[in-house]
Design a protein around this motif. Structure first.
Motif, PDB file in Angstrom:
ATOM      1  N   VAL A 146       0.842  -1.199   0.000  1.00 49.66           N
ATOM      2  CA  VAL A 146       0.000   0.000   0.000  1.00 49.66           C
ATOM      3  C   VAL A 146       0.879   1.252   0.000  1.00 49.66           C
ATOM      4  CG1 VAL A 146      -1.652   1.339   1.361  1.00 49.66           C
ATOM      5  CG2 VAL A 146      -1.987  -1.122   1.048  1.00 49.66           C
ATOM      6  N   ARG A 147       1.950   1.243   0.786  1.00 47.04           N
ATOM      7  CA  ARG A 147       2.813   2.419   0.843  1.00 47.04           C
ATOM      8  C   ARG A 147       3.540   2.657  -0.483  1.00 47.04           C
ATOM      9  NH1 ARG A 147       5.689   2.194   6.808  1.00 47.04           N
ATOM     10  NH2 ARG A 147       4.066   0.982   7.861  1.00 47.04           N
ATOM     11  N   TRP A 148       3.944   1.570  -1.145  1.00 42.41           N
ATOM     12  CA  TRP A 148       4.566   1.716  -2.465  1.00 42.41           C
ATOM     13  C   TRP A 148       3.597   2.430  -3.419  1.00 42.41           C
ATOM     14  CZ3 TRP A 148       9.328   1.631  -3.799  1.00 42.41           C
ATOM     15  CH2 TRP A 148      10.257   0.728  -3.260  1.00 42.41           C
ATOM     16  N   ILE A 149       2.353   1.974  -3.424  1.00 41.32           N
ATOM     17  CA  ILE A 149       1.370   2.543  -4.351  1.00 41.32           C
ATOM     18  C   ILE A 149       1.083   4.003  -3.988  1.00 41.32           C
ATOM     19  CG2 ILE A 149      -0.973   2.360  -5.256  1.00 41.32           C
ATOM     20  CD1 ILE A 149      -0.802  -0.662  -4.765  1.00 41.32           C
ATOM     21  N   LEU A 188       9.222   4.482   4.255  1.00 40.04           N
ATOM     22  CA  LEU A 188       9.050   3.050   4.002  1.00 40.04           C
ATOM     23  C   LEU A 188      10.392   2.329   4.063  1.00 40.04           C
ATOM     24  CD1 LEU A 188       7.379   0.585   3.161  1.00 40.04           C
ATOM     25  CD2 LEU A 188       7.626   1.314   0.787  1.00 40.04           C
ATOM     26  N   ALA A 189      11.427   2.956   3.518  1.00 45.41           N
ATOM     27  CA  ALA A 189      12.755   2.343   3.544  1.00 45.41           C
ATOM     28  C   ALA A 189      13.226   2.111   4.977  1.00 45.41           C
ATOM     29  CB  ALA A 189      13.754   3.226   2.797  1.00 45.41           C
ATOM     30  N   SER A 190      12.968   3.046   5.850  1.00 44.01           N
ATOM     31  CA  SER A 190      13.380   2.892   7.254  1.00 44.01           C
ATOM     32  C   SER A 190      12.649   1.720   7.907  1.00 44.01           C
ATOM     33  CB  SER A 190      13.101   4.180   8.026  1.00 44.01           C
ATOM     34  OG  SER A 190      13.875   5.247   7.519  1.00 44.01           O
ATOM     35  N   THR A 191      11.348   1.612   7.626  1.00 39.53           N
ATOM     36  CA  THR A 191      10.569   0.522   8.212  1.00 39.53           C
ATOM     37  C   THR A 191      11.022  -0.824   7.658  1.00 39.53           C
ATOM     38  OG1 THR A 191       8.675   2.014   8.371  1.00 39.53           O
ATOM     39  CG2 THR A 191       8.232  -0.326   8.638  1.00 39.53           C
ATOM     40  N   LEU A 192      11.253  -0.894   6.352  1.00 33.45           N
ATOM     41  CA  LEU A 192      11.714  -2.141   5.740  1.00 33.45           C
ATOM     42  C   LEU A 192      13.078  -2.550   6.287  1.00 33.45           C
ATOM     43  CD1 LEU A 192      10.664  -1.389   2.050  1.00 33.45           C
ATOM     44  CD2 LEU A 192       9.772  -3.264   3.455  1.00 33.45           C
ATOM     45  N   THR A 193      13.967  -1.581   6.474  1.00 40.21           N
ATOM     46  CA  THR A 193      15.292  -1.886   7.022  1.00 40.21           C
ATOM     47  C   THR A 193      15.168  -2.464   8.424  1.00 40.21           C
ATOM     48  OG1 THR A 193      16.286  -0.091   5.727  1.00 40.21           O
ATOM     49  CG2 THR A 193      17.542  -0.922   7.601  1.00 40.21           C
ATOM     50  N   ALA A 194      14.300  -1.885   9.227  1.00 37.02           N
ATOM     51  CA  ALA A 194      14.115  -2.369  10.597  1.00 37.02           C
ATOM     52  C   ALA A 194      13.591  -3.792  10.624  1.00 37.02           C
ATOM     53  CB  ALA A 194      13.165  -1.436  11.346  1.00 37.02           C
ATOM     54  N   HIS A 195      12.872  -4.193   9.593  1.00 32.55           N
ATOM     55  CA  HIS A 195      12.307  -5.551   9.546  1.00 32.55           C
ATOM     56  C   HIS A 195      13.135  -6.501   8.687  1.00 32.55           C
ATOM     57  CE1 HIS A 195       8.844  -3.357  11.144  1.00 32.55           C
ATOM     58  NE2 HIS A 195       8.397  -4.518  11.574  1.00 32.55           N
ATOM     59  N   GLY A 196      14.313  -6.068   8.258  1.00 41.31           N
ATOM     60  CA  GLY A 196      15.221  -6.973   7.561  1.00 41.31           C
ATOM     61  C   GLY A 196      14.952  -7.163   6.089  1.00 41.31           C
ATOM     62  N   GLU A 197      14.043  -6.387   5.496  1.00 44.66           N
ATOM     63  CA  GLU A 197      13.774  -6.484   4.049  1.00 44.66           C
ATOM     64  C   GLU A 197      14.745  -5.547   3.338  1.00 44.66           C
ATOM     65  OE1 GLU A 197      11.828  -8.362   2.383  1.00 44.66           O
ATOM     66  OE2 GLU A 197      10.325  -9.156   3.762  1.00 44.66           O
ATOM     67  N   LEU A 198      16.020  -5.952   3.279  1.00 41.79           N
ATOM     68  CA  LEU A 198      17.074  -5.022   2.896  1.00 41.79           C
ATOM     69  C   LEU A 198      17.057  -4.638   1.406  1.00 41.79           C
ATOM     70  CD1 LEU A 198      20.039  -6.302   5.082  1.00 41.79           C
ATOM     71  CD2 LEU A 198      18.180  -4.724   5.635  1.00 41.79           C
ATOM     72  N   PRO A 199      16.904  -5.554   0.456  1.00 46.87           N
ATOM     73  CA  PRO A 199      16.901  -5.115  -0.954  1.00 46.87           C
ATOM     74  C   PRO A 199      15.722  -4.193  -1.270  1.00 46.87           C
ATOM     75  CG  PRO A 199      17.218  -7.495  -0.789  1.00 46.87           C
ATOM     76  CD  PRO A 199      16.805  -7.024   0.560  1.00 46.87           C
ATOM     77  N   THR A 200      14.545  -4.507  -0.738  1.00 48.94           N
ATOM     78  CA  THR A 200      13.386  -3.660  -0.992  1.00 48.94           C
ATOM     79  C   THR A 200      13.582  -2.293  -0.338  1.00 48.94           C
ATOM     80  OG1 THR A 200      12.118  -5.708  -0.795  1.00 48.94           O
ATOM     81  CG2 THR A 200      10.876  -3.685  -1.028  1.00 48.94           C
ATOM     82  N   ALA A 201      14.185  -2.285   0.847  1.00 52.45           N
ATOM     83  CA  ALA A 201      14.489  -1.012   1.503  1.00 52.45           C
ATOM     84  C   ALA A 201      15.455  -0.194   0.665  1.00 52.45           C
ATOM     85  CB  ALA A 201      15.079  -1.272   2.886  1.00 52.45           C
ATOM     86  N   ALA A 202      16.460  -0.863   0.079  1.00 53.63           N
ATOM     87  CA  ALA A 202      17.434  -0.144  -0.750  1.00 53.63           C
ATOM     88  C   ALA A 202      16.760   0.466  -1.978  1.00 53.63           C
ATOM     89  CB  ALA A 202      18.550  -1.093  -1.178  1.00 53.63           C
ATOM     90  N   LEU A 203      15.869  -0.276  -2.595  1.00 56.99           N
ATOM     91  CA  LEU A 203      15.166   0.250  -3.763  1.00 56.99           C
ATOM     92  C   LEU A 203      14.337   1.478  -3.383  1.00 56.99           C
ATOM     93  CD1 LEU A 203      14.405   0.017  -6.740  1.00 56.99           C
ATOM     94  CD2 LEU A 203      12.604  -1.598  -6.085  1.00 56.99           C
ATOM     95  N   ALA A 204      13.633   1.403  -2.257  1.00 55.66           N
ATOM     96  CA  ALA A 204      12.819   2.542  -1.823  1.00 55.66           C
ATOM     97  C   ALA A 204      13.693   3.755  -1.508  1.00 55.66           C
ATOM     98  CB  ALA A 204      12.000   2.139  -0.597  1.00 55.66           C
ATOM     99  N   LEU A 205      14.787   3.526  -0.785  1.00 52.67           N
ATOM    100  CA  LEU A 205      15.641   4.647  -0.391  1.00 52.67           C
ATOM    101  C   LEU A 205      16.313   5.288  -1.605  1.00 52.67           C
ATOM    102  CD1 LEU A 205      17.021   6.392   1.722  1.00 52.67           C
ATOM    103  CD2 LEU A 205      18.718   4.573   2.047  1.00 52.67           C
ATOM    104  N   ALA A 246      22.272   5.236   2.617  1.00 45.99           N
ATOM    105  CA  ALA A 246      22.243   4.260   1.526  1.00 45.99           C
ATOM    106  C   ALA A 246      23.515   3.433   1.497  1.00 45.99           C
ATOM    107  CB  ALA A 246      22.044   4.973   0.194  1.00 45.99           C
ATOM    108  N   ARG A 247      24.663   4.075   1.711  1.00 49.77           N
ATOM    109  CA  ARG A 247      25.935   3.327   1.705  1.00 49.77           C
ATOM    110  C   ARG A 247      25.958   2.317   2.850  1.00 49.77           C
ATOM    111  NH1 ARG A 247      28.136   8.724   0.331  1.00 49.77           N
ATOM    112  NH2 ARG A 247      28.707   8.643  -1.909  1.00 49.77           N
ATOM    113  N   ALA A 248      25.471   2.715   4.000  1.00 46.39           N
ATOM    114  CA  ALA A 248      25.444   1.789   5.137  1.00 46.39           C
ATOM    115  C   ALA A 248      24.484   0.627   4.873  1.00 46.39           C
ATOM    116  CB  ALA A 248      25.021   2.549   6.398  1.00 46.39           C
ATOM    117  N   LEU A 249      23.365   0.925   4.236  1.00 48.53           N
ATOM    118  CA  LEU A 249      22.382  -0.112   3.948  1.00 48.53           C
ATOM    119  C   LEU A 249      22.929  -1.134   2.954  1.00 48.53           C
ATOM    120  CD1 LEU A 249      19.503  -1.259   4.180  1.00 48.53           C
ATOM    121  CD2 LEU A 249      18.781   0.433   2.485  1.00 48.53           C
ATOM    122  N   LEU A 250      23.714  -0.671   1.964  1.00 51.85           N
ATOM    123  CA  LEU A 250      24.218  -1.568   0.928  1.00 51.85           C
ATOM    124  C   LEU A 250      25.507  -2.275   1.318  1.00 51.85           C
ATOM    125  CD1 LEU A 250      23.531   0.489  -2.325  1.00 51.85           C
ATOM    126  CD2 LEU A 250      22.326  -1.514  -1.483  1.00 51.85           C
TER     127      LEU A 250
END
Length: 807
Positions: A621-624, A645-662, A678-682
């Motif tokens: 829903v947030r993506w849309i 959304l990227a922050s929430t995804l990172t906190a829940h371990g969905e790292l590639p999707t978080a990277a795409l959002a960020l 972003a550098r820390a996430l990747l």
């Protein structure tokens, strides 16, 4: 190569006994003989040999050929053979039929003769009547070839051309190719063609010409699949006599892969089965109480599946109907198996059939619950029992129970299954991933252990790969596929094949990811596997969107969107399908459709959902929402939504999707803190896809510090066509030329943008029409369309949109 028009002209290997019998009947007793066999079985070769023997014996040979296209024209076959075209002077007043009879009798003469009719079942009725009349009057021996038996009163003898045995066929193929064929390749030829000698020769010669059959070390061997589309003409000729209902039935049997008559219930008209058997293209073989279905020749199945794949439109209602019909058939068959012999194995089959990937049919939930209760504790194979326990957990999720409760019940149920209890570790990961939750299993519990049974090892490797994908360790995910492939006795669900497309995409091998997903989707269509079609279609749609090909993405997901929904509500793959649909809709300017998709998805949000909670549905829903904001010309709002959304995804371990959002948010609202984040996430990820994206974002912030040409090549190899084009051809106006993945600029045409700017300048519709030399109605239509695309409620809001669109 064999000419399809003379494909029956093949060596007589294996037909010498038939030839001897036919010659004996014809020339010793002046008999009437029907030689029966399918196309390409060598019928015409026998006729050629008989004609040669008759000529050697100084018999007059009269030969007539049936022609399908002339079947409705009286006497056409005889006229085509040069018989009865002109009437003799004394019989000019006779009927055309009488003239043909006279001409045929004249051609035969008064001495010894032989009348040979090839493809007699394609003769027109008048030619058939004339031939029968002359044969009876002159007692001339007659040989007919037919595709099917005709047990009418005029037939004296019937000789059938039975399929060649394997060794006979091998000798014929070796003779034609000029050398032996190795056992593996010959086995595949025999499996495709049966004993049909002409078809086997055509297949082998095509394989040689196309490089799929090569000679080495004294023998021919196969380098790939032997099936070729160049055989379509010969195979279509086999089917040319079928009626529409029979053709539809045969295609459904081939595409669905149904194995017995019982499985065709609701899928095929029973009368059509009889017609197919009578036509010789289908055999029904009794085996252990079942009536098995076999296509004849077997290669017809490959041909029909290939046609269904090539000819099907992007959204194929007939295909969707076949999927549902096949699911219904599987439910009926599985239910019969369970009722006949209750066991963990038959319960597992029924549970899978009831929890179909097209959604649970009416009444299936109650039947499933009854069966799951009745099957508890039944003795049987421990792997079946463990898999059944996993399905009980999935059913618990589908019924609305929480993931923790479902997994706790699963572990209790498998506790007594010894090494098979480890299946619970794999299932805990896969079920969590399925609903977008964080797996609660340490990775060391997923490591391969050679002491475990192969099916358990394969499930653990699949789960390890799912964790690697979730953490962005795409290189590890690619490696784990190789380990799975090398594991003896392992098997994986077809839906898991799509995971490899995501792994290839992540490591930057975009073209390979597209090819893998396309092959997987095509194979899933052949099997009518709704789950695998959906999973591969999502992977393919994502690949195309990353490459800035929304039309191709729409085509990729069109059929998958029509296949219903998985049995577990909120399944991540179904959420992804919704998100892709909404993204494509906004890119096409259809915000109303995107809003409907968003609302449909949001209806599945848990009632207790809060800002910090995350589920696959919530993330979707947030993506849309971000896409809609971007599509309405509010990039700052879109960037903010994606950043949160990227922050929430990172906190829940969905790292590639978080990277795409960020990274997408940074394309529109870049700042130093975002780049550091972003550098820390990747850093812990293995993602060339996202590393190249980060380099692009950084280059836009500091353009003098990057080799833009090399970066453009890097982006192109990962599939990011838009950013690559932006670097190669800078717009010069401060725009990025691409627009990002989920947050794209408003999709307005140049004319719509021009009219929007004039609205912002304060011009009325008549004034705009006068300036642009358009009708007022045309301007009104453009303004209305722009307001719909941008969701502007009035001209004042449209002015605000125009200001954001200004260069």
């Amino acid at each position: 190569m064999i000419d399809p028009r003379a494909a029956d002209s093949v060596p007589l290997a294996g037909r010498d006994r038939v030839l001897t019998l036919v010659r004996e009947l014809l020339f010793s007793s002046d008999a009437d003989v029907d030689l029966v066999g399918p196309r390409l079985s060598g019928r015409s070769t026998v006729v050629d040999a008989v004609a040669s023997s008759a000529a050697d014996a100084r018999r007059t040979v009269v030969r007539v050929n049936g022609v399908r296209s002339l079947r409705e024209s009286p006497l056409a076959a005889l006229h085509a053979a040069g018989i009865g075209v002109l009437a003799s002077p004394e019989r000019r007043t006779a009927s055309a039929l009488q003239q043909a009879i006279d001409a045929l009798a004249t051609a035969i003469g008064s001495g010894a003769a032989a009348l040979l009719v090839d493809d007699a079942d394609l003769l027109d009725d008048a030619s058939t009547g004339a031939i029968d009349a002359v044969r009876r009057a002159t007692r001339t021996p007659l040989l007919r070839t037919r595709a099917h038996r005709d047990d009418g009163p005029s037939t004296a003898y019937v000789v059938e051309l039975v399929p060649l045995e394997y060794e006979e066929l091998r000798s014929v193929v070796a003779e034609r190719l000029g050398g032996p064929v190795d056992a593996g390749a010959m086995s595949r030829v025999y499996a495709l063609c049966g004993g049909n000698v002409g078809l086997a020769l055509a297949l082998a010669e095509l394989a040689v010409l196309e490089g799929r059959l090569v000679r080495g070390s004294g023998a021919w061997s196969a380098t790939g699949e032997l099936w070729s589309r160049a055989l379509r003409g010969a195979l279509e000729a086999q089917l040319s006599g079928l009626g529409p209902a029979e053709r539809i039935a045969l295609e459904r049997i081939a595409v669905t892969g149904v194995g017995d008559v019982a499985s065709t219930r609701g899928l095929v008209d029973p009368a059509a089965l009889d017609g197919l058997a009578a036509a010789g293209v289908l055999r029904i073989v009794p085996h252990r109480g079942r009536r098995l279905i076999a296509l004849d020749p077997p290669v017809l199945a490959d041909h029909l599946r290939d046609r269904a794949q090539v000819d099907a439109p992007p959204t194929d209602a007939a295909f969707v109907q076949l999927v549902h019909a096949a699911a219904d058939s599987r439910r009926e068959e599985a239910s019969r198996a369970w009722n006949a012999a209750p066991s963990p194995g038959s319960a597992l089959g029924l549970a899978r059939a009831l929890m179909a990937d097209t959604g649970m049919a009416p009444g299936s939930a109650a039947e499933l619950d009854r069966m799951l209760a009745a099957s508890a504790g039944l003795p049987g194979d421990p792997m079946d029992a463990a898999e059944l326990a996993v399905l009980r957990a999935r059913r618990s999720l589908a019924a609305g129970d929480g993931l923790a409760a479902a997994l706790a019940a699963l572990r209790t149920e498998v506790a007594g299954l010894g090494p098979f209890a480890r299946l619970a570790d794999a299932a805990a990961v896969m079920l969590a991933v399925e609903v977008g939750a964080e797996p609660a299993v340490p990775e060391e519990r997923l490591r391969d252990d050679s002491a475990l049974p192969p099916p358990v090892r394969s499930r653990l490797l699949e789960a390890a790969r799912a964790v690697a994908l979730r953490c962005g360790r795409f290189k590890d995910a690619v490696r784990l596929l190789d380990e799975l492939a090398a594991l003896p006795g392992a098997s994986a669900p077809a839906t898991e094949g799509a995971a490899h497309a995501f792994a290839l995409l992540g490591v930057g091998r975009h073209a390979e990811a597209v090819a893998w997903a396309e092959r997987g989707a095509a194979s899933a269509r052949d099997r009518l596997d709704a789950g695998a079609v959906r999973a591969h279609s999502v992977a393919l749609g994502l690949c195309h969107l990353l490459a800035d090909r929304p039309a191709d993405a729409a085509c990729a997901i069109a059929t998958a969107s029509a296949l219903g929904t998985p049995a577990v509500p909120g399944a991540a793959v179904q959420v992804a399908l919704h998100v892709l649909s909404a993204v494509i809709a906004v890119r096409r300017g259809d915000t109303a459709l995107a809003e409907r998709v968003r609302d449909e998805l949001a209806a599945g949000l848990p009632a207790s959902s809060d800002g910090d909670a995350l589920s696959a549905v919530g993330a979707g829903v947030r993506w849309i929402d971000a896409q809609l904001a971007a599509g309405r010309g509010r990039p700052d709002e879109a960037a903010g939504l994606l950043r949160r959304l990227a922050s929430t995804l990172t906190a829940h371990g969905e790292l590639p999707t978080a990277a795409l959002a960020l990274l997408t948010s940074l394309e529109h609202a870049i700042d130093d803190a975002g780049l550091v984040e972003a550098r820390a996430l990747l850093e812990p990820q293995q993602s060339e896809l996202h590393d190249a994206h980060l380099a692009f974002v950084a280059a836009r912030a500091e353009p003098g510090d990057a080799d833009l040409g090399a970066l453009a090549e890097r982006l192109a190899s990962t599939g990011r066509a838009g950013p690559a084009a932006a670097l190669r051809h800078p717009a010069g106006d401060g725009s990025d030329g691409g627009g990002g993945f989920f947050s794209t600029p408003i999709a307005l045409t140049e004319r719509e943008r021009e009219i929007t700017r004039l609205v912002a300048a304060g011009l009325s519709n008549p004034e705009i029409a006068s300036r642009l030399v358009l009708s007022v109605r045309t301007v009104e239509s453009h303004v209305s369309r722009v307001m719909r695309k941008t969701s502007a409620a009035n001209r004042g809001e449209l002015v605000a949109v125009a200001l954001r669109l200004a260069p």
